[in-house]
Write an enzyme that holds these catalytic residues in place. Structure first.
Site, PDB file in Angstrom:
ATOM      1  CG  ASP A  76      15.913  82.290  30.695  1.00  0.00           C
ATOM      2  OD1 ASP A  76      16.725  82.281  31.651  1.00  0.00           O
ATOM      3  OD2 ASP A  76      16.163  81.741  29.606  1.00  0.00           O
ATOM      4  CG  ASP A 106      15.768  74.938  35.127  1.00  0.00           C
ATOM      5  OD1 ASP A 106      16.611  75.743  35.541  1.00  0.00           O
ATOM      6  OD2 ASP A 106      15.788  74.460  33.988  1.00  0.00           O
ATOM      7  CD  GLU A 138      20.530  78.268  31.806  1.00  0.00           C
ATOM      8  OE1 GLU A 138      21.358  77.368  31.972  1.00  0.00           O
ATOM      9  OE2 GLU A 138      19.322  78.023  31.532  1.00  0.00           O
TER      10      GLU A 138
HETATM   11 ZN   LIG Z   1      18.210  76.192  34.684  1.00  0.00          ZN
END
Ligand SMILES: [Zn+2]
Length: 388
Positions: A76, A106, A138
């Protein structure tokens, strides 16, 4: 399906193109990854959330044996709402030696490199298994990975080492702060603002509660546990949102605020919450109830992520030192799933491509050189796992 050969960059771009903002389903991405693995003869396991709209994926390369190395990442990404992006955040673009798009840093590039090297890992004749562990949710408090960890603990040969591929510029990291996040709602009693003696003002009560938290934060700064590897080296507080009230001339019945502590390893989130609840009940609620017996203060947990506690010379640290040549481990202030893996008994470190400076930003990017560096790192891991 014939075996799909895709480069790390191609795969990173494909993964970025799936809008996996945490509030949305990640299943299109998971389907894609599962089909890709399937094309290489690798069967993946899923663990789904309660709604069936999201899933973790776990797959094993090499022998179905204990003692393996987990490559762990989340699928995610954080929202792009309100951010000034130059282009479409969910169409990855390569420019000036960088790959741009939400999740490039990320942390979809790490997932992409791990996937791109699947054919090499399978051809290498692994003696130590390598596992892929891709989670959901997350970014909203590490909510998804627990199901994956529980499945591994209950049903699979136990891995020994976990490498979390969060962006560290491929540096070895063995510590991160934890998070304890909450929402507190205050129900008071409303009245015309000219009649406060008949009311219980929820916003004033919320303000007292926030003031208490601010005093705890000062105490943590001044006399709490210190860990010099973090900047700042103490447990910190944020009150991130406040809502309440309807009009200037109504004493508000309702107020709520979301707050979190970022905990250094060794600090105790439970202790903070217990003190907060005691203050809320004995000081604030008791007074509200004198004016309004129906008053309530409710605090619900939003996220609880344990810190990653450094374990010098742990198997994970020793392996990543060996592969990277790093002679020291660093720490990061952002929370990761690492503490959850560690608490489940797996030796865990963080090492992944890209910089946290670009994470969550508009025009998020990763330097292509970081993707190359991650490839080199995972190739060494494959060689080690084939020889070990
Ligand atoms: Zn991350």
């Amino acid at each position: 399906m014939s075996a799909q050969r895709l480069s790390s960059r191609q795969l990173a771009a494909r993964l970025v193109d799936f809008d996996t903002t945490s509030a949305k389903s990640n299943l299109a991405l998971i389907d894609f990854v599962e089909a890709y693995l399937e094309s290489h003869g690798v069967t993946a396991r899923r663990t789904a959330d309660a709604t069936g709209r999201k899933a973790n994926l776990f797959a094993t390369l090499g022998p179905k044996a204990a003692g393996g190395v987990v490559l762990s990442g989340h699928t995610d990404v954080v929202p792009v709402d309100g951010q000034p992006w130059t282009g479409d955040p969910f169409r990855a673009v390569e420019r000036d030696g960088r790959l741009y798009g939400r999740g490039t840093a990320d942390m979809k590039s790490f997932l992409a490199v791990a996937l791109a090297l699947v054919p090499e890992a399978l051809a290498a004749g692994l003696k130590v298994p390598l596992h892929l562990a891709f989670s959901y949710d997350e970014e909203v408090g590490c909510l998804g990975v627990g199901g994956l960890i529980a499945d591994v603990k209950a049903n699979l040969p136990q891995p020994r080492i976990v490498i979390i591929g969060e962006p560290t510029n491929m540096k070895l990291v063995n510590a991160n702060k934890g998070i304890a996040g909450f929402r507190t709602s205050v129900i008071g009693k409303e009245a015309h603002s000219s009649q406060p003696q008949r009311a219980a003002n929820a916003i004033v009560a919320a303000d007292e509660l926030i003031g208490f938290l601010a005093r705890v934060a000062e105490e943590k700064r001044d006399t709490g546990p210190k860990d010099g590897r973090f900047e700042p080296p103490y447990t910190t507080l944020n009150v991130g949102t406040v809502t309440g009230g309807n009009a200037l001339n109504i004493v508000p019945r309702h107020a709520s605020f979301a707050w979190e502590f970022r905990l250094v390893p060794g600090d105790d989130g439970e202790e903070i919450v217990a003190r907060f609840r005691r203050f809320a009940e004995q000081e604030v609620l008791a007074r509200l109830r004198r004016a309004a017996p129906e008053a309530e203060i409710v605090t619900e947990g939003l996220a609880r992520v344990p810190p990653l506690t450094p374990e010098p010379d742990s198997p994970a640290e020793a392996l990543v030192r060996l592969l990277t040549g790093a002679n020291r481990a660093e720490s990061v202030c952002f929370a990761t799933e690492g503490g959850l893996f560690q608490d489940a008994g797996f030796s865990t470190v963080i090492c992944g491509p890209g910089s946290i400076d670009q994470a969550h930003q508009p025009d998020e990017f990763i330097e292509l050189a970081q993707i190359d560096a991650c490839e080199a790192f995972l190739r060494k891991l494959i060689a080690w796992a084939a020889k070990a």
